[in-house]
Scaffold this motif. Structure first.
Motif, PDB file in Angstrom:
ATOM      1  N   MET A  61       0.844  -1.186   0.000  1.00 32.14           N
ATOM      2  CA  MET A  61       0.000   0.000   0.000  1.00 32.14           C
ATOM      3  C   MET A  61       0.884   1.243   0.000  1.00 32.14           C
ATOM      4  SD  MET A  61      -2.913  -1.235  -0.315  1.00 32.14           S
ATOM      5  CE  MET A  61      -3.685  -2.839  -0.116  1.00 32.14           C
ATOM      6  N   SER A  62       0.344   2.350  -0.437  1.00 33.16           N
ATOM      7  CA  SER A  62       1.145   3.567  -0.606  1.00 33.16           C
ATOM      8  C   SER A  62       1.145   4.441   0.639  1.00 33.16           C
ATOM      9  CB  SER A  62       0.609   4.361  -1.797  1.00 33.16           C
ATOM     10  OG  SER A  62       0.429   3.516  -2.907  1.00 33.16           O
ATOM     11  N   ALA A  63       0.646   3.947   1.751  1.00 29.89           N
ATOM     12  CA  ALA A  63       0.459   4.752   2.950  1.00 29.89           C
ATOM     13  C   ALA A  63       1.768   5.324   3.497  1.00 29.89           C
ATOM     14  CB  ALA A  63      -0.210   3.902   4.029  1.00 29.89           C
ATOM     15  N   LEU A  67     -13.335   2.622   2.518  1.00 26.47           N
ATOM     16  CA  LEU A  67     -12.038   2.074   2.908  1.00 26.47           C
ATOM     17  C   LEU A  67     -12.027   1.462   4.306  1.00 26.47           C
ATOM     18  CD1 LEU A  67      -9.088   1.793   1.930  1.00 26.47           C
ATOM     19  CD2 LEU A  67      -8.649   4.083   2.775  1.00 26.47           C
ATOM     20  N   GLU A  73       0.846  -2.397   5.261  1.00 26.36           N
ATOM     21  CA  GLU A  73       0.334  -1.069   5.615  1.00 26.36           C
ATOM     22  C   GLU A  73      -1.027  -0.741   4.986  1.00 26.36           C
ATOM     23  OE1 GLU A  73       0.969   0.727   8.013  1.00 26.36           O
ATOM     24  OE2 GLU A  73       3.048   0.404   8.631  1.00 26.36           O
ATOM     25  N   TYR A  74      -1.898  -1.716   5.000  1.00 29.09           N
ATOM     26  CA  TYR A  74      -3.312  -1.469   4.653  1.00 29.09           C
ATOM     27  C   TYR A  74      -4.013  -1.216   5.990  1.00 29.09           C
ATOM     28  CZ  TYR A  74      -7.828  -2.364   2.315  1.00 29.09           C
ATOM     29  OH  TYR A  74      -9.104  -2.285   1.797  1.00 29.09           O
ATOM     30  N   PHE A 114       0.636   0.382  -6.505  1.00 21.45           N
ATOM     31  CA  PHE A 114      -0.535   1.144  -6.951  1.00 21.45           C
ATOM     32  C   PHE A 114      -0.180   2.503  -7.549  1.00 21.45           C
ATOM     33  CE2 PHE A 114      -1.834  -1.780  -3.710  1.00 21.45           C
ATOM     34  CZ  PHE A 114      -2.938  -2.374  -4.296  1.00 21.45           C
ATOM     35  N   ASN A 115      -0.914   2.836  -8.594  1.00 21.37           N
ATOM     36  CA  ASN A 115      -0.848   4.180  -9.181  1.00 21.37           C
ATOM     37  C   ASN A 115       0.588   4.640  -9.368  1.00 21.37           C
ATOM     38  OD1 ASN A 115      -3.657   4.393  -9.530  1.00 21.37           O
ATOM     39  ND2 ASN A 115      -3.886   4.708  -7.332  1.00 21.37           N
ATOM     40  N   CYS A 166      -7.121   9.402   3.539  1.00 18.55           N
ATOM     41  CA  CYS A 166      -6.362   8.434   2.733  1.00 18.55           C
ATOM     42  C   CYS A 166      -6.301   7.076   3.414  1.00 18.55           C
ATOM     43  CB  CYS A 166      -4.945   8.948   2.503  1.00 18.55           C
ATOM     44  SG  CYS A 166      -4.907  10.479   1.574  1.00 18.55           S
ATOM     45  N   THR A 167      -6.247   7.062   4.729  1.00 16.32           N
ATOM     46  CA  THR A 167      -6.133   5.817   5.481  1.00 16.32           C
ATOM     47  C   THR A 167      -7.501   5.287   5.918  1.00 16.32           C
ATOM     48  OG1 THR A 167      -3.999   6.601   6.291  1.00 16.32           O
ATOM     49  CG2 THR A 167      -4.965   4.741   7.468  1.00 16.32           C
ATOM     50  N   LYS A 214     -11.216  -2.483   5.172  1.00 18.38           N
ATOM     51  CA  LYS A 214     -10.144  -2.872   6.100  1.00 18.38           C
ATOM     52  C   LYS A 214     -10.672  -3.792   7.196  1.00 18.38           C
ATOM     53  CE  LYS A 214      -7.219   0.986   4.921  1.00 18.38           C
ATOM     54  NZ  LYS A 214      -6.190   1.964   5.281  1.00 18.38           N
ATOM     55  N   SER A 254     -11.543   0.809  -2.863  1.00 21.80           N
ATOM     56  CA  SER A 254     -10.259   1.420  -3.203  1.00 21.80           C
ATOM     57  C   SER A 254      -9.427   0.473  -4.065  1.00 21.80           C
ATOM     58  CB  SER A 254      -9.483   1.756  -1.930  1.00 21.80           C
ATOM     59  OG  SER A 254      -8.979   0.576  -1.330  1.00 21.80           O
ATOM     60  N   SER A 255      -8.450   1.033  -4.771  1.00 22.72           N
ATOM     61  CA  SER A 255      -7.516   0.216  -5.561  1.00 22.72           C
ATOM     62  C   SER A 255      -6.866  -0.843  -4.688  1.00 22.72           C
ATOM     63  CB  SER A 255      -6.420   1.095  -6.157  1.00 22.72           C
ATOM     64  OG  SER A 255      -6.955   2.048  -7.021  1.00 22.72           O
ATOM     65  N   GLY A 256      -6.609  -0.481  -3.424  1.00 19.80           N
ATOM     66  CA  GLY A 256      -5.972  -1.413  -2.510  1.00 19.80           C
ATOM     67  C   GLY A 256      -6.794  -2.683  -2.331  1.00 19.80           C
ATOM     68  N   CYS A 270      -0.515  11.019   3.728  1.00 18.69           N
ATOM     69  CA  CYS A 270      -1.340  10.231   2.817  1.00 18.69           C
ATOM     70  C   CYS A 270      -0.523   9.150   2.112  1.00 18.69           C
ATOM     71  CB  CYS A 270      -1.996  11.177   1.812  1.00 18.69           C
ATOM     72  SG  CYS A 270      -3.080  10.355   0.653  1.00 18.69           S
ATOM     73  N   HIS A 271       0.558   9.557   1.448  1.00 20.37           N
ATOM     74  CA  HIS A 271       1.418   8.637   0.689  1.00 20.37           C
ATOM     75  C   HIS A 271       2.866   8.763   1.159  1.00 20.37           C
ATOM     76  CE1 HIS A 271      -1.755   9.204  -2.625  1.00 20.37           C
ATOM     77  NE2 HIS A 271      -1.881   7.971  -2.172  1.00 20.37           N
TER      78      HIS A 271
END
Ligand code: C5P
Length: 319
Positions: free
Chosen positions: A100-102, A285, A255-256, A123-124, A277-278, A289, A235-237, A266-267
């Motif tokens: 994840m991008s977190a 989201l 990190e999801y 992702f992205n 974002c989270t 989770k 979400s993409s996640g 956020c990222h």
């Protein structure tokens, strides 16, 4: 007990979110931009194992294959890859990482562990360069939303982020999954850049997810949640986790569910702070989770320290 502690136990509701996020959720519910009309029942109380089996039975990774209108008429059968996504690797992958991008992944030193997996999903526009120590440098697949293909800032055509990987793009379609309506009015027009990219790079596996697959995931999240969830795509996640569960023997998600490093950053690659974002505003989201937490087969300690959840692949367990 803190919100994070409760999230680790799977014991949170949207009422515990800050008022701004609660307001955003409410607004999405009343707008219902994608025309969601949920016909199922909410709050089925499945255990983690039952939920896994429900997902295994129902989730069917579907991409645009060019056989349905309007794509059939437009000759898309020759634009899309010959081999379906889930059949790209005949025996699937062994162990897979979903990164994840977190912002919470910063200072995790998880890079080596992530790279030790057979396949890595990102992702992205999440980079690896400069962040190898924390996120690794291997990328097997990238899931990208339609903004990546259409927003010139992302340099989709030239950027090395989108080369030498399997690409999977998606765009929020109407809940009806009417492909004609979607084709005429996508959220962002990914169709033109998709066809151009396929023409220029015919050997790169590049797919567009079928709206039916995305909304099927949404239905399952809503069926297994007591509260009314945002009527917007997952979400993409979450989409990525389900794709990897369909292609791998075991899926390690990083990190999801946030670790002790939880942050509003956020990222990891961008100086931008927003709790949404989270925890979600547009995407359901928080509820995604909670389902993933319910199915976690990993150690609690790995969840706290690494933000890691372990899920079996669909082929790994008989239901
Ligand atoms: O923001 P973006 O969609 O590119 O991030 C990829 C995925 O990582 C999200 O769809 C979400 O599932 C997850 N994510 C998260 N917490 C963050 C940022 C991203 O769970 N702070």
């Amino acid at each position: 007990k803190s919100f994070l502690y409760k999230l680790w136990k799977g014991d949170v509701s949207s009422k515990m979110l800050n008022p701004r996020l609660q307001k955003a959720m409410k607004d999405y519910l009343s707008t219902n931009k994608h025309g969601v009309r949920f016909k199922g029942k909410r709050n089925s109380k499945l255990t983690g194992d039952q939920l896994f089996c429900e997902l295994k039975e129902r989730v069917n990774v579907k991409t645009i294959d060019g056989k349905e209108a309007p794509f059939s008429t437009l000759g898309w059968e020759k634009h899309v890859p010959q081999i379906p996504l889930v059949k790209l690797y005949t025996h699937g992958f062994g162990s897979c990482a979903v990164v994840m991008s977190a912002g919470a992944i910063l200072n995790s030193s998880l890079g080596d562990e992530i790279d030790s997996h057979d396949a890595v999903l990102r992702f992205n526009s999440a980079p690896t360069r400069g962040y190898e120590k924390d996120v690794g440098n291997k990328t097997t697949m990238r899931i990208i939303n339609s903004q990546i293909l259409t927003n010139p800032n992302h340099h989709f055509v030239d950027s090395s982020l989108y080369k030498d990987v399997i690409l999977v793009a998606w765009d929020p379609a109407p809940y009806s999954a009417n492909l004609n309506v979607w084709y005429k009015k996508p959220d962002y027009n990914l169709f033109t850049p998709y066809v151009q990219h396929r023409r220029k790079n015919p050997t790169q596996p590049f797919y567009i997810l079928h709206p039916k697959f995305i909304w099927q995931l949404w239905d399952i999240i809503q069926e297994n949640t007591k509260e009314k969830i945002q009527p917007n795509p997952p979400s993409s996640g979450f989409i990525g986790i389900l794709i990897m569960m369909s292609m791998c023997n075991e899926v390690h998600v990083y990190e999801y569910i946030p670790s002790v490093r939880q942050t509003d950053l956020c990222h990891y690659h961008e100086l931008y702070y927003d709790a949404a974002c989270t925890l979600g505003a547009y995407h359901p989201l928080l509820y995604e989770k909670l389902l993933v937490q319910r199915m976690n087969k990993g150690l609690q300690d790995d969840l706290y320290r690494k933000g890691k959840v372990i899920l079996p692949g669909f082929k790994a367990i008989k239901c």
